[in-house]
Design a protein around this motif. Structure first.
Motif, PDB file in Angstrom:
ATOM      1  N   VAL A 138       0.961  -1.293  -0.016  1.00  0.00           N
ATOM      2  CA  VAL A 138       0.109   0.022  -0.046  1.00  0.00           C
ATOM      3  C   VAL A 138       1.006   1.131  -0.109  1.00  0.00           C
ATOM      4  N   GLN A 139       0.284   2.189  -0.380  1.00  0.00           N
ATOM      5  CA  GLN A 139       0.935   3.483  -0.017  1.00  0.00           C
ATOM      6  C   GLN A 139       1.105   4.043   1.257  1.00  0.00           C
ATOM      7  N   VAL A 140       2.359   4.395   1.771  1.00  0.00           N
ATOM      8  CA  VAL A 140       2.539   5.043   3.141  1.00  0.00           C
ATOM      9  C   VAL A 140       2.871   6.303   2.862  1.00  0.00           C
ATOM     10  N   PRO A 141       2.891   6.947   4.290  1.00  0.00           N
ATOM     11  CA  PRO A 141       2.997   8.416   4.173  1.00  0.00           C
ATOM     12  C   PRO A 141       4.451   8.973   3.888  1.00  0.00           C
ATOM     13  N   GLY A 142       5.561   8.111   4.055  1.00  0.00           N
ATOM     14  CA  GLY A 142       6.834   8.444   3.767  1.00  0.00           C
ATOM     15  C   GLY A 142       7.835   7.340   3.789  1.00  0.00           C
ATOM     16  N   PRO A 143       9.008   7.585   3.793  1.00  0.00           N
ATOM     17  CA  PRO A 143       9.882   6.529   3.578  1.00  0.00           C
ATOM     18  C   PRO A 143      10.044   5.647   4.884  1.00  0.00           C
ATOM     19  N   GLU A 144       9.069   5.114   5.395  1.00  0.00           N
ATOM     20  CA  GLU A 144       8.814   4.310   6.648  1.00  0.00           C
ATOM     21  C   GLU A 144       9.733   3.101   6.233  1.00  0.00           C
ATOM     22  N   ALA A 145      10.532   2.752   7.731  1.00  0.00           N
ATOM     23  CA  ALA A 145      11.657   1.691   7.898  1.00  0.00           C
ATOM     24  C   ALA A 145      10.480   0.518   8.228  1.00  0.00           C
ATOM     25  N   THR A 146      11.144  -0.693   7.781  1.00  0.00           N
ATOM     26  CA  THR A 146      10.650  -1.921   8.485  1.00  0.00           C
ATOM     27  C   THR A 146      10.056  -1.874   9.949  1.00  0.00           C
ATOM     28  N   GLY A 147       9.217  -2.304  10.144  1.00  0.00           N
ATOM     29  CA  GLY A 147       8.511  -2.400  11.502  1.00  0.00           C
ATOM     30  C   GLY A 147       7.719  -1.098  11.804  1.00  0.00           C
ATOM     31  N   SER A 148       7.651  -0.200  10.852  1.00  0.00           N
ATOM     32  CA  SER A 148       6.682   1.191  11.444  1.00  0.00           C
ATOM     33  C   SER A 148       5.326   0.731  11.221  1.00  0.00           C
ATOM     34  N   THR A 149       4.562   1.369  11.863  1.00  0.00           N
ATOM     35  CA  THR A 149       2.945   1.241  11.847  1.00  0.00           C
ATOM     36  C   THR A 149       2.328   2.487  11.135  1.00  0.00           C
ATOM     37  N   VAL A 150       1.487   2.003  10.286  1.00  0.00           N
ATOM     38  CA  VAL A 150       0.699   2.959   9.669  1.00  0.00           C
ATOM     39  C   VAL A 150      -0.773   2.680   9.626  1.00  0.00           C
ATOM     40  N   SER A 151      -1.668   3.673   9.429  1.00  0.00           N
ATOM     41  CA  SER A 151      -2.952   3.509   9.650  1.00  0.00           C
ATOM     42  C   SER A 151      -3.597   3.059   8.000  1.00  0.00           C
TER      43      SER A 151
END
Length: 200
Positions: free
Chosen positions: A114-127
């Motif tokens: 899915v599309q995420v807000p930014g350059p999230e790293a592994t293990g980050s949480t997204v809504s």
């Protein structure tokens, strides 16, 4: 005579059924067209209101159906987000990122990219919003979306009708004025003697 008195008198004298022989057929036709345009402009107001109401009702039903069963969950990225190219044609580009995520909804584990807000790293949480079938979907419509759609539909009918009516009146008036001027020019030439041929 005051302007308040003169205006009704002028309107009465310009009526299409005026028996005055000096009133041309084109003048009568133009008056009829303008009266018809005013009637149309006034009549379209309740019609636009009805169209807006129907559009609002339909939008409410559609939005309620589309948003039924949507739930928001917290998903976890299972890999680093990657930047994706923006394939739009706009001059200003914004960085977009996608990442594989995993979530647990209603006791079922799901995965998707899915599309995420930014350059999230592994293990980050997204809504994340899920549909009734436990797949990622768009967020629910904003409050007032149905009302905005209804108002937009009503205004579109109103503005388009008014513009079409005004354009018709303007175009007809331009054509009639052109014909009147051409006729005046022909009549003037028929009564005006050429220079050098005047007789006493």
């Amino acid at each position: 005579m005051s302007m308040r008195t003169a205006w009704p008198v002028r309107m009465w004298r310009g009526r299409p059924w005026n028996p005055n022989p000096l009133m041309r057929v084109s003048d009568r036709a133009e008056v009829v067209l303008r009266v018809f345009a005013v009637v149309v402009a006034a009549a379209v107001v309740p019609i636009a209101g009805a169209v807006g109401t129907v559009s609002y009702t339909g939008a409410q039903v559609r939005i309620a159906s589309e948003d039924a069963g949507k739930v928001q969950v917290t998903a976890t990225t299972t890999a680093d987000a990657k930047r994706v190219l923006d394939d739009t044609n706009y001059a200003v580009h914004q960085d977009q990122y996608q990442a594989p995520v995993q979530w647990n909804g209603n006791g079922h584990v799901g995965t998707a990219t899915v599309q995420v807000p930014g350059p999230e790293a592994t293990g980050s949480t997204v809504s994340l919003w899920l549909s009734a079938t436990n797949v990622p979907t768009t967020p629910p419509a904003r409050p007032g979306a149905a009302a905005a759609e209804g108002v937009g539909a009503g205004l579109a009918v109103l503005v388009e009708t008014w513009c079409a009516t005004a354009a018709t009146v303007w175009f007809t008036g331009t054509v009639l004025d052109s014909r009147r001027h051409a006729r005046w020019e022909r009549e003037w030439r028929s009564i005006n003697r050429p220079i050098g041929k005047d007789t006493l």
